[in-house]
Design a protein around this motif. Structure first.
Motif, PDB file in Angstrom:
ATOM      1  N   LEU A 160      77.305  -9.162  50.643  1.00 31.75           N
ATOM      2  CA  LEU A 160      77.054  -9.886  49.403  1.00 31.75           C
ATOM      3  C   LEU A 160      75.783  -9.359  48.734  1.00 31.75           C
ATOM      4  O   LEU A 160      74.907  -8.782  49.377  1.00 31.75           O
ATOM      5  CB  LEU A 160      76.921 -11.386  49.689  1.00 31.75           C
ATOM      6  CG  LEU A 160      78.194 -12.033  50.256  1.00 31.75           C
ATOM      7  CD1 LEU A 160      77.917 -13.462  50.693  1.00 31.75           C
ATOM      8  CD2 LEU A 160      79.327 -11.999  49.224  1.00 31.75           C
ATOM      9  N   GLN A 161      75.697  -9.573  47.426  1.00 31.90           N
ATOM     10  CA  GLN A 161      74.522  -9.102  46.693  1.00 31.90           C
ATOM     11  C   GLN A 161      73.269  -9.905  47.044  1.00 31.90           C
ATOM     12  O   GLN A 161      72.157  -9.387  46.978  1.00 31.90           O
ATOM     13  CB  GLN A 161      74.762  -9.178  45.185  1.00 31.90           C
ATOM     14  CG  GLN A 161      75.812  -8.214  44.674  1.00 31.90           C
ATOM     15  CD  GLN A 161      75.782  -8.087  43.167  1.00 31.90           C
ATOM     16  OE1 GLN A 161      74.723  -8.149  42.545  1.00 31.90           O
ATOM     17  NE2 GLN A 161      76.951  -7.915  42.568  1.00 31.90           N
ATOM     18  N   GLU A 162      73.451 -11.172  47.414  1.00 32.84           N
ATOM     19  CA  GLU A 162      72.313 -12.037  47.682  1.00 32.84           C
ATOM     20  C   GLU A 162      71.835 -11.890  49.122  1.00 32.84           C
ATOM     21  O   GLU A 162      72.629 -11.641  50.023  1.00 32.84           O
ATOM     22  CB  GLU A 162      72.676 -13.498  47.399  1.00 32.84           C
ATOM     23  CG  GLU A 162      72.881 -13.821  45.924  1.00 32.84           C
ATOM     24  CD  GLU A 162      74.146 -13.243  45.335  1.00 32.84           C
ATOM     25  OE1 GLU A 162      74.147 -12.898  44.146  1.00 32.84           O
ATOM     26  OE2 GLU A 162      75.158 -13.114  46.083  1.00 32.84           O
ATOM     27  N   ARG A 163      70.537 -12.086  49.334  1.00 31.31           N
ATOM     28  CA  ARG A 163      69.956 -12.152  50.668  1.00 31.31           C
ATOM     29  C   ARG A 163      68.963 -13.306  50.683  1.00 31.31           C
ATOM     30  O   ARG A 163      68.486 -13.756  49.637  1.00 31.31           O
ATOM     31  CB  ARG A 163      69.270 -10.850  51.069  1.00 31.31           C
ATOM     32  CG  ARG A 163      68.099 -10.439  50.221  1.00 31.31           C
ATOM     33  CD  ARG A 163      67.401  -9.210  50.804  1.00 31.31           C
ATOM     34  NE  ARG A 163      66.751  -9.518  52.058  1.00 31.31           N
ATOM     35  CZ  ARG A 163      66.997  -8.896  53.216  1.00 31.31           C
ATOM     36  NH1 ARG A 163      67.882  -7.927  53.273  1.00 31.31           N
ATOM     37  NH2 ARG A 163      66.357  -9.230  54.327  1.00 31.31           N
ATOM     38  N   LEU A 164      68.681 -13.809  51.882  1.00 29.71           N
ATOM     39  CA  LEU A 164      67.840 -14.994  52.027  1.00 29.71           C
ATOM     40  C   LEU A 164      66.573 -14.682  52.806  1.00 29.71           C
ATOM     41  O   LEU A 164      66.561 -13.833  53.692  1.00 29.71           O
ATOM     42  CB  LEU A 164      68.613 -16.102  52.758  1.00 29.71           C
ATOM     43  CG  LEU A 164      69.900 -16.606  52.126  1.00 29.71           C
ATOM     44  CD1 LEU A 164      70.546 -17.666  53.015  1.00 29.71           C
ATOM     45  CD2 LEU A 164      69.657 -17.166  50.734  1.00 29.71           C
ATOM     46  N   SER A 165      65.525 -15.396  52.454  1.00 38.10           N
ATOM     47  CA  SER A 165      64.292 -15.435  53.228  1.00 38.10           C
ATOM     48  C   SER A 165      63.831 -16.889  53.218  1.00 38.10           C
ATOM     49  O   SER A 165      62.881 -17.262  52.516  1.00 38.10           O
ATOM     50  CB  SER A 165      63.235 -14.506  52.622  1.00 38.10           C
ATOM     51  OG  SER A 165      62.071 -14.480  53.428  1.00 38.10           O
ATOM     52  N   LEU A 166      64.556 -17.718  53.980  1.00 38.79           N
ATOM     53  CA  LEU A 166      64.365 -19.157  53.901  1.00 38.79           C
ATOM     54  C   LEU A 166      63.062 -19.584  54.582  1.00 38.79           C
ATOM     55  O   LEU A 166      62.756 -19.127  55.681  1.00 38.79           O
ATOM     56  CB  LEU A 166      65.532 -19.890  54.570  1.00 38.79           C
ATOM     57  CG  LEU A 166      66.916 -19.732  53.937  1.00 38.79           C
ATOM     58  CD1 LEU A 166      67.935 -20.533  54.724  1.00 38.79           C
ATOM     59  CD2 LEU A 166      66.906 -20.161  52.471  1.00 38.79           C
ATOM     60  N   PRO A 167      62.309 -20.474  53.954  1.00 39.03           N
ATOM     61  CA  PRO A 167      61.140 -21.041  54.636  1.00 39.03           C
ATOM     62  C   PRO A 167      61.578 -21.999  55.736  1.00 39.03           C
ATOM     63  O   PRO A 167      62.718 -22.491  55.743  1.00 39.03           O
ATOM     64  CB  PRO A 167      60.411 -21.778  53.506  1.00 39.03           C
ATOM     65  CG  PRO A 167      61.471 -22.098  52.510  1.00 39.03           C
ATOM     66  CD  PRO A 167      62.473 -20.984  52.590  1.00 39.03           C
ATOM     67  N   LYS A 168      60.695 -22.235  56.683  1.00 37.13           N
ATOM     68  CA  LYS A 168      60.973 -23.215  57.716  1.00 37.13           C
ATOM     69  C   LYS A 168      61.238 -24.573  57.063  1.00 37.13           C
ATOM     70  O   LYS A 168      60.592 -24.953  56.094  1.00 37.13           O
ATOM     71  CB  LYS A 168      59.797 -23.333  58.688  1.00 37.13           C
ATOM     72  CG  LYS A 168      59.592 -22.100  59.554  1.00 37.13           C
ATOM     73  CD  LYS A 168      60.762 -21.895  60.514  1.00 37.13           C
ATOM     74  CE  LYS A 168      60.506 -20.718  61.447  1.00 37.13           C
ATOM     75  NZ  LYS A 168      61.648 -20.501  62.372  1.00 37.13           N
ATOM     76  N   GLY A 169      62.222 -25.281  57.607  1.00 33.49           N
ATOM     77  CA  GLY A 169      62.586 -26.575  57.039  1.00 33.49           C
ATOM     78  C   GLY A 169      63.801 -26.517  56.146  1.00 33.49           C
ATOM     79  O   GLY A 169      64.348 -27.555  55.774  1.00 33.49           O
ATOM     80  N   LEU A 170      64.254 -25.289  55.789  1.00 29.03           N
ATOM     81  CA  LEU A 170      65.453 -25.133  54.967  1.00 29.03           C
ATOM     82  C   LEU A 170      66.538 -24.423  55.759  1.00 29.03           C
ATOM     83  O   LEU A 170      66.290 -23.433  56.448  1.00 29.03           O
ATOM     84  CB  LEU A 170      65.167 -24.323  53.711  1.00 29.03           C
ATOM     85  CG  LEU A 170      64.444 -24.986  52.545  1.00 29.03           C
ATOM     86  CD1 LEU A 170      64.472 -24.058  51.336  1.00 29.03           C
ATOM     87  CD2 LEU A 170      65.036 -26.338  52.193  1.00 29.03           C
ATOM     88  N   ASN A 171      67.762 -24.932  55.669  1.00 25.79           N
ATOM     89  CA  ASN A 171      68.935 -24.273  56.216  1.00 25.79           C
ATOM     90  C   ASN A 171      70.003 -24.258  55.135  1.00 25.79           C
ATOM     91  O   ASN A 171      69.783 -24.761  54.028  1.00 25.79           O
ATOM     92  CB  ASN A 171      69.416 -24.970  57.488  1.00 25.79           C
ATOM     93  CG  ASN A 171      69.813 -26.412  57.240  1.00 25.79           C
ATOM     94  OD1 ASN A 171      70.957 -26.701  56.881  1.00 25.79           O
ATOM     95  ND2 ASN A 171      68.874 -27.346  57.433  1.00 25.79           N
ATOM     96  N   ALA A 172      71.145 -23.694  55.422  1.00 25.88           N
ATOM     97  CA  ALA A 172      72.172 -23.582  54.385  1.00 25.88           C
ATOM     98  C   ALA A 172      73.556 -23.628  54.998  1.00 25.88           C
ATOM     99  O   ALA A 172      73.739 -23.397  56.197  1.00 25.88           O
ATOM    100  CB  ALA A 172      71.984 -22.284  53.590  1.00 25.88           C
ATOM    101  N   ARG A 173      74.520 -23.932  54.153  1.00 21.95           N
ATOM    102  CA  ARG A 173      75.920 -23.939  54.559  1.00 21.95           C
ATOM    103  C   ARG A 173      76.757 -23.386  53.409  1.00 21.95           C
ATOM    104  O   ARG A 173      76.505 -23.680  52.244  1.00 21.95           O
ATOM    105  CB  ARG A 173      76.380 -25.352  54.909  1.00 21.95           C
ATOM    106  CG  ARG A 173      77.851 -25.435  55.328  1.00 21.95           C
ATOM    107  CD  ARG A 173      78.202 -26.784  55.920  1.00 21.95           C
ATOM    108  NE  ARG A 173      79.629 -26.912  56.137  1.00 21.95           N
ATOM    109  CZ  ARG A 173      80.284 -26.367  57.160  1.00 21.95           C
ATOM    110  NH1 ARG A 173      79.625 -25.648  58.051  1.00 21.95           N
ATOM    111  NH2 ARG A 173      81.581 -26.544  57.306  1.00 21.95           N
ATOM    112  N   ALA A 174      77.752 -22.578  53.733  1.00 17.88           N
ATOM    113  CA  ALA A 174      78.606 -21.954  52.733  1.00 17.88           C
ATOM    114  C   ALA A 174      80.017 -22.509  52.809  1.00 17.88           C
ATOM    115  O   ALA A 174      80.431 -23.067  53.832  1.00 17.88           O
ATOM    116  CB  ALA A 174      78.631 -20.437  52.921  1.00 17.88           C
TER     117      ALA A 174
END
Length: 345
Positions: free
Chosen positions: A96-110
């Motif tokens: 995918l074109q997007e990439r993540l650099s999530l701070p602590k305390g954040l998660n994600a679901r697709a």
């Protein structure tokens, strides 16, 4: 760069929270973000020009995705600007074109976008060292990949095609409530209660809106007894028996069916944004569209039968944009095919 403050309240990040993450560099991309890419409570993800045809699905475990791809790749694919046909019955991995650099305390679901699920394309997000599909661990820093498996129709995709979406979460939001969803098998417009995908149809261009004649891809179902016999291996589009309404300070996910209510799967695309089906967002009377595929045995559905669960979660704050503002293909919907097809008539 903009700093991002983790919300004190656990919940799903709304539109403005996602935009702040982009400004802070916690979400980056190969190309500039599209103006409509950020949704009320999710971010659309876009295919890059890099993909692979693979012989098997996999989870990377302790390895990076591209290290694991080397074990199962049949050949690499450079997605051209004019599009590439991904054939039904085959499995692909795309960066995918997007990439993540999530701070602590954040998660994600697709989850798949609604338009993806409605043409029976099974997609799942992969991350480096990921232990499960679609879930992104707190603090993840790395690229994103998508497994793509067209089931009923072959599809045309290109760099920038959006097949799935990402929901960002602060902490672990409480489940506010769970509602049962029933199926509507009463005759509606033109006497149609649902659609069954044609097995030998043409290619669906995933970026061509209203560009396909539905009769070439779908068989309408007209029933009189309020029952539908699901045939193994067939794909159906049906509607919920009741309207779905998502409060403006909440979001919801329709979860796949569990074995206690039937041997079939409902709803590949599970995200419902804040404001869906509400008066405030000019969407009163919106049905939930159900993508249904049975397993190995025929299954008889009855009108009103419970077929899925709708799980509600809080947002960290009210979104600056509600579902349907500026137009939507699915607000105030009844039984409706994906946006790729012209209206049945």
């Amino acid at each position: 760069m903009t700093s991002f403050q983790i919300p004190a309240r656990s919940g799903i990040l709304p539109f403005q929270g996602i935009e702040t993450l982009i400004a802070a560099g916690a979400i980056a991309a190969d190309t500039p973000f599209d103006p409509d890419q950020v949704q009320p409570a999710s971010l659309d993800l876009r295919l890059s020009d890099q993909a692979w045809r693979v012989r098997a699905s996999f989870l990377p475990g302790r390895r990076k995705v591209e290290e694991r791809i080397a074990d199962v790749a049949m050949h690499a694919i450079d997605l051209p600007a004019g599009g590439y046909v991904m054939e039904k019955g085959c499995v692909y991995i795309a960066r995918l074109q997007e990439r993540l650099s999530l701070p602590k305390g954040l998660n994600a679901r697709a989850n798949p976008k609604s338009s993806t699920g409605r043409v029976d394309v099974f997609v799942r997000l992969l991350t480096d060292q990921g232990a499960s599909f679609d879930d992104v661990d707190e603090g993840y820093d790395g690229p994103l990949y998508l497994e793509i498996a067209p089931q009923t129709f072959s599809i045309l995709v290109k760099p920038g095609t959006r097949l799935n979406q990402l929901r960002l979460k602060a902490g672990e939001p409480a489940k506010l409530e769970t509602r049962s969803v029933g199926v509507d098998l009463r005759a509606g417009e033109h006497g149609i209660v649902g659609y069954r995908g044609r097995r030998h149809a043409g290619v669906v261009d995933m970026d061509h809106i209203d560009g396909h004649d539905p009769r070439d891809f779908w068989e309408p179902l007209t029933l009189r007894r309020g029952e539908l016999l699901l045939d193994p291996g067939e794909f159906y589009i049906l509607a919920s028996s009741d309207d779905v309404e998502i409060p403006v300070d909440q979001a919801a996910e329709m979860t796949p069916i569990d074995p206690s209510v039937g041997e079939f799967r409902v709803h590949y695309a599970g995200f419902f944004d804040p404001g869906f089906g509400t008066d405030e967002a000019h969407g009163a009377g919106s049905k939930g569209v159900l993508e249904v595929r049975t397993h190995d045995t025929p299954f008889l559905l009855e009108h009103g039968q419970t077929v899925a669960r709708l799980v509600y979660e809080p947002l960290t704050e009210r979104p600056a944009r509600l579902y349907g503002e500026g137009g939507s293909h699915y607000q105030s919907q009844g039984l409706k095919l994906s946006k790729h097809f012209r209206p049945w008539g």
